[in-house]
Design an enzyme around this catalytic site. Structure first.
Site, short mmCIF file in Angstrom:
data_model
loop_
_atom_site.label_atom_id
_atom_site.label_comp_id
_atom_site.label_asym_id
_atom_site.label_seq_id
_atom_site.Cartn_x
_atom_site.Cartn_y
_atom_site.Cartn_z
N HIS A 1 0.80 -1.24 0.00
CA HIS A 1 0.00 0.00 0.00
C HIS A 1 0.83 1.28 0.00
O HIS A 1 0.29 2.37 0.03
CB HIS A 1 -0.97 0.03 1.18
CG HIS A 1 -0.31 0.29 2.50
ND1 HIS A 1 0.32 -0.69 3.22
CD2 HIS A 1 -0.15 1.43 3.22
CE1 HIS A 1 0.82 -0.17 4.33
NE2 HIS A 1 0.56 1.11 4.35
C1 UD1 Z 1 -2.32 5.67 5.50
C2 UD1 Z 1 -1.06 6.28 6.11
C3 UD1 Z 1 0.07 5.25 6.07
C4 UD1 Z 1 -0.36 3.94 6.68
C5 UD1 Z 1 -1.66 3.46 6.08
C6 UD1 Z 1 -2.15 2.25 6.82
C7 UD1 Z 1 -0.71 8.70 5.84
C8 UD1 Z 1 -0.02 9.74 5.05
N1 UD1 Z 1 -0.60 7.44 5.36
O1 UD1 Z 1 -2.05 5.42 4.13
O2 UD1 Z 1 1.19 5.74 6.78
O3 UD1 Z 1 0.63 2.98 6.46
O4 UD1 Z 1 -2.65 4.50 6.18
O5 UD1 Z 1 -3.04 1.49 6.09
O6 UD1 Z 1 -1.31 8.98 6.84
N2 UD1 Z 1 -9.40 4.60 1.14
C9 UD1 Z 1 -10.65 4.02 1.06
N3 UD1 Z 1 -11.27 3.66 2.23
C10 UD1 Z 1 -10.71 3.85 3.46
C11 UD1 Z 1 -9.45 4.46 3.52
C12 UD1 Z 1 -8.81 4.82 2.36
O7 UD1 Z 1 -11.20 3.82 -0.01
O8 UD1 Z 1 -11.34 3.48 4.47
C13 UD1 Z 1 -8.71 4.96 -0.11
C14 UD1 Z 1 -9.02 6.36 -0.61
O9 UD1 Z 1 -9.05 6.33 -1.99
C15 UD1 Z 1 -7.80 7.14 -0.14
C16 UD1 Z 1 -6.68 6.12 -0.24
O10 UD1 Z 1 -7.30 4.89 0.11
O11 UD1 Z 1 -7.56 8.28 -0.93
C17 UD1 Z 1 -5.52 6.39 0.69
O12 UD1 Z 1 -5.96 6.55 2.03
P1 UD1 Z 1 -5.11 7.45 3.06
O13 UD1 Z 1 -5.66 7.30 4.41
O14 UD1 Z 1 -4.94 8.83 2.53
O15 UD1 Z 1 -3.68 6.82 2.99
P2 UD1 Z 1 -3.23 5.31 3.10
O16 UD1 Z 1 -2.60 4.94 1.81
O17 UD1 Z 1 -4.33 4.48 3.63
N1 UDP Z 2 -3.66 -5.73 8.49
C1 UDP Z 2 -4.93 -6.29 8.60
N2 UDP Z 2 -5.60 -6.60 7.46
C2 UDP Z 2 -5.07 -6.43 6.23
C3 UDP Z 2 -3.75 -5.87 6.12
C4 UDP Z 2 -3.08 -5.53 7.27
O1 UDP Z 2 -5.42 -6.48 9.72
O2 UDP Z 2 -5.73 -6.74 5.24
C5 UDP Z 2 -2.94 -5.36 9.72
C6 UDP Z 2 -1.57 -5.97 9.86
O3 UDP Z 2 -1.64 -7.27 10.39
C7 UDP Z 2 -0.90 -4.98 10.79
C8 UDP Z 2 -1.50 -3.66 10.37
O4 UDP Z 2 -2.72 -3.98 9.70
O5 UDP Z 2 -1.25 -5.24 12.14
C9 UDP Z 2 -0.56 -2.94 9.47
O6 UDP Z 2 -1.23 -1.86 8.88
P1 UDP Z 2 -0.84 -1.31 7.45
O7 UDP Z 2 -0.04 -2.30 6.71
O8 UDP Z 2 -2.08 -0.82 6.83
O9 UDP Z 2 0.02 0.00 7.82
P2 UDP Z 2 1.55 0.23 8.24
O10 UDP Z 2 1.91 -0.69 9.34
O11 UDP Z 2 2.39 0.06 7.02
O12 UDP Z 2 1.54 1.66 8.66
#
Ligand code: UD1
Ligand code: UDP
Length: 359
Positions: free
Chosen positions: A203
């Site tokens: 991601h």
């Molecule tokens: C965010 C965090 C990242 C973290 C990740 C965990 C920031 C800058 N990034 O990244 O550090 O590792 O969360 O998963 O804070 N979206 C949906 N539904 C949701 C959430 C997101 O459709 O419930 C889609 C939207 O299109 C959105 C995109 O995902 O624009 C990105 O979501 P966003 O929260 O901005 O960043 P992440 O890539 O999730």
């Molecule tokens: N995770 C989850 N379901 C998924 C993918 C990840 O429960 O489909 C959990 C994973 O086991 C870990 C956490 O989400 O505990 C990590 O989050 P993510 O990878 O979104 O963010 P990051 O750690 O890179 O910030």
């Protein structure tokens, strides 16, 4: 003390679960969900799986560009803090919700505690690196998961209020590992056998936002020679669709919706190897004793690479394919993330800080 805890994204729900349980033994906690993640499978499922109390506030911020998202959070969090007047604000990890929480509190002269302080990838193109550095410099209490994190802070002149407590994700895992084993049917649901598949998550913008990188990763997974289970983050699903890669997915790759915590634990625990660009998943792979192939050129969790259990391969097709076939840890595991009592330690330090600061 009255503590406002701020969460908003998937990994923060997981980190706050064990800490919140400990905190509430002695303190009043107000839980604020910024709404950064909002799909059921990215948010609510974690509150259910981990029995996290319902947030007192959901700010409903949702998705947006960095400036708009962080700015909207900053204003909304400030309103909550002014209404609640807490003694302390607790933030987790490195997302935009973390930075907004720390900044809103610091400007109101409310002490900030940061869980997972001191992590550095030294790659300022990662939005998380900006969030980490700024949050740490706005924090009064800095709870570090590793010795490397303590050293990183010292190198930036931050020595006061720094505590090495271990990793709260280990606490969460210890609490839920047996439950996941008992309750999860994810292997049967996707039709794979224990020890005969790869588990994958992707991601990071450095991968998702680059067509060539995503094509290289999917191409390499297609050559794995075994089933690949890939719970797809919504960000990644959007880009895979846009690049036309969803429609042309190799037949061994099972694309599924994001999983809840218990299913994810179960899926990871029984995988042959894990491929990921996630910070949390790299750690959990190690905690579960599963070799990890990291789809990045750097990591803030350097200990596992040094320990020989994690290999950095970037998004290069050949390197990924080779590591799927050949990578095998050569060293015995050593303790990196503490004893599984990080949450208890955090609650203890918060109490003594409260006693010294507020009497
Ligand atoms: C965010 C965090 C990242 C973290 C990740 C965990 C920031 C800058 N990034 O990244 O550090 O590792 O969360 O998963 O804070 N979206 C949906 N539904 C949701 C959430 C997101 O459709 O419930 C889609 C939207 O299109 C959105 C995109 O995902 O624009 C990105 O979501 P966003 O929260 O901005 O960043 P992440 O890539 O999730
Ligand atoms: N995770 C989850 N379901 C998924 C993918 C990840 O429960 O489909 C959990 C994973 O086991 C870990 C956490 O989400 O505990 C990590 O989050 P993510 O990878 O979104 O963010 P990051 O750690 O890179 O910030």
């Amino acid at each position: 003390m009255k503590i406002v805890s701020i969460v908003g994204a998937r990994p923060q729900f997981i980190k706050c679960a064990p800490v919140s349980r400990e905190l509430r033994e002695e303190h009043e906690e107000i839980l604020v969900h910024t709404g950064q993640h909002y799909d059921h499978g990215m948010s609510e499922v974690f509150f259910e799986d981990l029995a996290i109390p319902k947030p007192d506030y959901n700010l409903g911020i949702g998705s947006g560009t960095h400036g708009h998202q962080t700015g909207a959070m900053l204003g909304a969090i400030e309103d909550v803090l002014r209404a609640e007047e807490p003694d302390m604000v607790l933030v987790y990890g490195d997302t935009n919700s973390t930075l907004a929480g720390a900044l809103a509190a610091a400007k109101l002269h409310i002490p900030v505690a940061h869980v997972e302080a001191g992590l550095r990838s030294f790659d300022f193109r990662m939005p998380e690196e900006v969030n980490r550095v700024l949050t740490d410099h706005a924090s009064d209490l800095l709870f570090c998961p590793t010795e490397t994190a303590v050293r990183n802070l010292a190198a930036e002149g931050i020595m006061e209020g720094v505590h090495l407590v271990g990793d709260v994700m280990l606490d969460a895992m210890n609490h839920n590992r047996a439950v996941a084993e008992e309750r999860s049917h994810i292997l049967e649901d996707v039709g794979v056998e224990p020890g005969e598949y790869l588990a994958v998550t992707v991601h990071r913008p450095s991968n998702t936002d680059d067509r060539d990188n995503m094509a290289a990763i999917i191409g390499a997974l297609g050559e794995a020679g075994m089933p690949v289970v890939f719970p797809v983050h919504p960000r990644t699903r959007n880009y895979l669709g846009k690049y036309g890669l969803l429609a042309a997915m190799p037949e061994n790759i099972r694309i599924i919706e994001p999983l809840g915590y218990l299913d994810m634990l179960h899926l990871m625990a029984h995988a042959t190897k894990i491929l990921t660009d996630s910070g949390g998943v790299q750690k959990e792979a190690y905690m579960l004793g599963v070799p990890c192939i990291t789809l990045r050129e750097n990591t803030e969790w350097v200990e596992m690479v040094e320990a020989g259990w994690n290999v950095l391969v970037g998004a290069e097709r050949e390197r990924i394919v080779r590591s799927i076939r050949e990578f095998a840890p050569s060293l015995k595991q050593r303790c990196i993330f503490g004893d599984g009592d990080a949450s208890e330690e955090i609650a203890r330090y918060l109490s003594s800080y409260g006693a010294a600061y507020y009497g």
